[in-house]
Design a protein around this motif. Structure first.
Motif, PDB file in Angstrom:
ATOM      1  N   HIS A  17       0.949  -1.280   0.031  1.00 16.37           N
ATOM      2  CA  HIS A  17       0.015  -0.035  -0.033  1.00 16.37           C
ATOM      3  C   HIS A  17       0.992   1.279  -0.111  1.00 16.37           C
ATOM      4  CE1 HIS A  17      -3.605   2.300   0.778  1.00 16.37           C
ATOM      5  NE2 HIS A  17      -2.814   3.004   1.488  1.00 16.37           N
ATOM      6  N   ARG A  18       2.002   1.209   0.647  1.00 13.24           N
ATOM      7  CA  ARG A  18       2.961   2.433   0.749  1.00 13.24           C
ATOM      8  C   ARG A  18       4.199   2.047   0.359  1.00 13.24           C
ATOM      9  NH1 ARG A  18       4.139   7.392   3.070  1.00 13.24           N
ATOM     10  NH2 ARG A  18       5.953   7.488   3.961  1.00 13.24           N
ATOM     11  N   LEU A  19       5.071   2.975  -0.674  1.00 11.19           N
ATOM     12  CA  LEU A  19       6.437   2.540  -0.826  1.00 11.19           C
ATOM     13  C   LEU A  19       7.208   3.269   0.230  1.00 11.19           C
ATOM     14  CD1 LEU A  19       6.233   3.329  -4.737  1.00 11.19           C
ATOM     15  CD2 LEU A  19       7.028   1.321  -3.604  1.00 11.19           C
ATOM     16  N   THR A  20       7.983   2.564   0.660  1.00 16.26           N
ATOM     17  CA  THR A  20       9.064   3.215   1.916  1.00 16.26           C
ATOM     18  C   THR A  20      10.449   3.359   1.359  1.00 16.26           C
ATOM     19  OG1 THR A  20       9.829   0.946   2.620  1.00 16.26           O
ATOM     20  CG2 THR A  20       7.778   1.684   3.657  1.00 16.26           C
ATOM     21  N   ALA A  21      11.399   3.933   2.236  1.00 14.37           N
ATOM     22  CA  ALA A  21      12.559   4.207   1.835  1.00 14.37           C
ATOM     23  C   ALA A  21      13.248   2.930   1.650  1.00 14.37           C
ATOM     24  CB  ALA A  21      13.254   5.113   2.933  1.00 14.37           C
ATOM     25  N   ASP A  41      12.034  -0.742 -18.274  1.00 18.10           N
ATOM     26  CA  ASP A  41      12.400  -0.024 -17.163  1.00 18.10           C
ATOM     27  C   ASP A  41      11.268   0.888 -16.685  1.00 18.10           C
ATOM     28  OD1 ASP A  41      14.629  -1.589 -16.568  1.00 18.10           O
ATOM     29  OD2 ASP A  41      15.951  -0.073 -17.206  1.00 18.10           O
ATOM     30  N   VAL A  42      11.102   1.734 -17.866  1.00 19.30           N
ATOM     31  CA  VAL A  42      10.029   3.000 -17.728  1.00 19.30           C
ATOM     32  C   VAL A  42       8.686   2.436 -17.223  1.00 19.30           C
ATOM     33  CG1 VAL A  42       8.972   4.806 -18.873  1.00 19.30           C
ATOM     34  CG2 VAL A  42      11.368   4.506 -19.337  1.00 19.30           C
ATOM     35  N   VAL A  43       8.217   1.237 -18.212  1.00 17.22           N
ATOM     36  CA  VAL A  43       7.106   0.553 -17.925  1.00 17.22           C
ATOM     37  C   VAL A  43       6.971   0.156 -16.345  1.00 17.22           C
ATOM     38  CG1 VAL A  43       5.593  -1.341 -18.282  1.00 17.22           C
ATOM     39  CG2 VAL A  43       6.854  -0.151 -20.309  1.00 17.22           C
ATOM     40  N   ALA A  44       7.846  -0.411 -15.841  1.00 18.90           N
ATOM     41  CA  ALA A  44       7.874  -0.770 -14.510  1.00 18.90           C
ATOM     42  C   ALA A  44       7.745   0.274 -13.535  1.00 18.90           C
ATOM     43  CB  ALA A  44       9.160  -1.647 -13.954  1.00 18.90           C
ATOM     44  N   MET A  45       8.481   1.373 -13.646  1.00 19.09           N
ATOM     45  CA  MET A  45       8.375   2.569 -12.921  1.00 19.09           C
ATOM     46  C   MET A  45       7.004   3.093 -12.790  1.00 19.09           C
ATOM     47  SD  MET A  45      11.269   3.350 -11.237  1.00 19.09           S
ATOM     48  CE  MET A  45      11.369   5.344 -11.123  1.00 19.09           C
ATOM     49  N   LEU A  46       6.601   3.283 -14.238  1.00 18.57           N
ATOM     50  CA  LEU A  46       5.091   3.719 -14.240  1.00 18.57           C
ATOM     51  C   LEU A  46       4.055   2.880 -13.440  1.00 18.57           C
ATOM     52  CD1 LEU A  46       5.147   5.367 -17.880  1.00 18.57           C
ATOM     53  CD2 LEU A  46       5.430   6.436 -15.618  1.00 18.57           C
ATOM     54  N   ALA A  47       4.021   1.607 -13.833  1.00 22.78           N
ATOM     55  CA  ALA A  47       3.400   0.700 -12.914  1.00 22.78           C
ATOM     56  C   ALA A  47       3.426   0.845 -11.631  1.00 22.78           C
ATOM     57  CB  ALA A  47       3.576  -0.678 -13.597  1.00 22.78           C
ATOM     58  N   LEU A  48       4.536   0.828 -11.074  1.00 23.82           N
ATOM     59  CA  LEU A  48       4.846   0.904  -9.530  1.00 23.82           C
ATOM     60  C   LEU A  48       4.135   2.182  -9.093  1.00 23.82           C
ATOM     61  CD1 LEU A  48       8.658  -0.313  -9.388  1.00 23.82           C
ATOM     62  CD2 LEU A  48       6.556  -1.364  -8.152  1.00 23.82           C
ATOM     63  N   ASN A  49       4.526   3.394  -9.740  1.00 15.96           N
ATOM     64  CA  ASN A  49       3.705   4.669  -9.530  1.00 15.96           C
ATOM     65  C   ASN A  49       2.407   4.557  -8.971  1.00 15.96           C
ATOM     66  OD1 ASN A  49       4.519   7.470  -8.657  1.00 15.96           O
ATOM     67  ND2 ASN A  49       3.370   7.935 -10.427  1.00 15.96           N
ATOM     68  N   ASN A  50       1.664   3.727  -9.926  1.00 14.66           N
ATOM     69  CA  ASN A  50       0.339   3.633 -10.338  1.00 14.66           C
ATOM     70  C   ASN A  50      -0.240   2.571  -9.354  1.00 14.66           C
ATOM     71  OD1 ASN A  50      -0.287   5.699 -12.031  1.00 14.66           O
ATOM     72  ND2 ASN A  50       0.278   4.432 -13.693  1.00 14.66           N
ATOM     73  N   SER A  51       0.606   1.877  -8.874  1.00 15.46           N
ATOM     74  CA  SER A  51      -0.069   0.602  -8.176  1.00 15.46           C
ATOM     75  C   SER A  51      -0.057   0.776  -6.455  1.00 15.46           C
ATOM     76  CB  SER A  51       0.960  -0.832  -8.290  1.00 15.46           C
ATOM     77  OG  SER A  51       2.152  -0.543  -7.944  1.00 15.46           O
ATOM     78  N   CYS A  52       0.902   1.817  -6.087  1.00 12.75           N
ATOM     79  CA  CYS A  52       1.104   1.919  -4.637  1.00 12.75           C
ATOM     80  C   CYS A  52       0.460   3.365  -4.272  1.00 12.75           C
ATOM     81  CB  CYS A  52       2.536   1.777  -4.377  1.00 12.75           C
ATOM     82  SG  CYS A  52       3.211   0.381  -4.788  1.00 12.75           S
ATOM     83  N   PRO A  53      -0.623   3.551  -3.495  1.00  9.15           N
ATOM     84  CA  PRO A  53      -1.281   4.592  -3.350  1.00  9.15           C
ATOM     85  C   PRO A  53      -0.444   5.648  -2.386  1.00  9.15           C
ATOM     86  CG  PRO A  53      -2.718   2.676  -2.548  1.00  9.15           C
ATOM     87  CD  PRO A  53      -1.404   2.121  -2.826  1.00  9.15           C
ATOM     88  N   GLU A  54       0.288   4.994  -1.484  1.00 12.68           N
ATOM     89  CA  GLU A  54       0.984   6.050  -0.727  1.00 12.68           C
ATOM     90  C   GLU A  54       2.470   6.040  -0.951  1.00 12.68           C
ATOM     91  OE1 GLU A  54       0.287   5.639   3.476  1.00 12.68           O
ATOM     92  OE2 GLU A  54      -1.944   5.977   2.975  1.00 12.68           O
ATOM     93  N   LYS A  55       3.608   7.138  -1.208  1.00 12.00           N
ATOM     94  CA  LYS A  55       4.802   7.059  -1.553  1.00 12.00           C
ATOM     95  C   LYS A  55       5.644   7.954  -0.569  1.00 12.00           C
ATOM     96  CE  LYS A  55       2.959   6.252  -5.918  1.00 12.00           C
ATOM     97  NZ  LYS A  55       1.453   6.611  -6.294  1.00 12.00           N
ATOM     98  N   CYS A  56       6.620   7.284  -0.194  1.00 11.57           N
ATOM     99  CA  CYS A  56       7.605   8.385   0.619  1.00 11.57           C
ATOM    100  C   CYS A  56       8.338   9.254  -0.174  1.00 11.57           C
ATOM    101  CB  CYS A  56       8.612   7.249   1.279  1.00 11.57           C
ATOM    102  SG  CYS A  56       9.539   6.508   0.360  1.00 11.57           S
TER     103      CYS A  56
END
Length: 228
Positions: A17-21, A41-56
């Motif tokens: 739910h949240r990306l941590t350090a 790599d870009v695909v993975a970054m964009l997908a990660l950004n969209n999959s986790c609602p909260e980011k550090c």
């Protein structure tokens, strides 16, 4: 995004739910040991950004640094931008001319900062986020604006100065600046805004245009990740 499959450890991080350090350290070490270097790599970054609602905060810095570096340094023309890069940026990070989030706006601003050449269309797009915040109350800049006012604040002045590289601007930039001016009351604007408007001049030579067939990245998988 249902057809996209993460490799380890991105698959584990994507389920959180949240990306941590600590997640960022894991991604840097194992998923992207050389940084963002390929379209996948870009695909993975964009997908990660969209999959986790909260980011550090560490994710935000990592996202901006890595994707901006890929766009500017690992796609043609290396170290610079042309109209093909700009069209891709607009397609990936805007909807009907509105930058989708404050993070994606920061990415666009950083791309402009590290590029030797920035077409006027991209600067105009960034400037237009200020107009949209003032007139329509939408967009990534609106989300980061400290005060919701219908006039130019000191934050807006700083935002504008971050975008403009010189006082000689393209027709697209010039047009947006005057749209912003018309949407506000001059007497209510920050005093530095009048100085900006008095200083800018219309560039007397059109920007050079290039034509190339090389795609920046594979459009379909990246677009799927961006809209998921």
């Amino acid at each position: 995004m249902s057809e996209f499959r993460f490799a380890f450890p991105a698959c584990v991080v994507a389920g959180k739910h949240r990306l941590t350090a600590e997640d960022i350290v894991l991604l840097r070490k194992h998923a992207f040991p050389e940084g963002i270097r390929t379209s996948q790599d870009v695909v993975a970054m964009l997908a990660l950004n969209n999959s986790c609602p909260e980011k550090c905060a560490e994710w935000n810095a990592f996202f901006v640094e890595q994707i901006a570096g890929f766009i500017v340094h690992y796609t043609y023309p290396q170290g610079s931008l042309d109209e093909i890069n700009v069209a891709w940026i607009m397609r990936m990070f805007t909807t009907d001319g509105v930058v989708n989030s404050a993070l994606e706006l920061e990415l666009i601003l950083h791309v402009m900062e590290i590029s030797a050449n920035v077409p006027g269309e991209l600067r105009a797009l960034a400037l237009d986020q200020l107009r949209l915040a003032i007139t329509d109350g939408v967009g990534g800049y609106q989300l980061s604006r400290a005060v919701d006012r219908k006039n130019i604040t000191r934050q807006d002045v700083d935002f504008t100065m971050r975008i403009l590289r010189s006082i000689a601007v393209s027709p697209a930039e010039y047009g947006v600046l005057h749209q912003i001016e018309q949407a506000t009351l001059p007497g209510a604007n920050h005093p530095h805004w009048a100085g900006i408007m008095a200083a800018v001049t219309l560039r007397d030579r059109p920007e050079s245009r290039r034509s190339r067939w090389l795609r920046v990245v594979d459009d379909e998988p990246v677009a799927q990740a961006a809209v998921a």
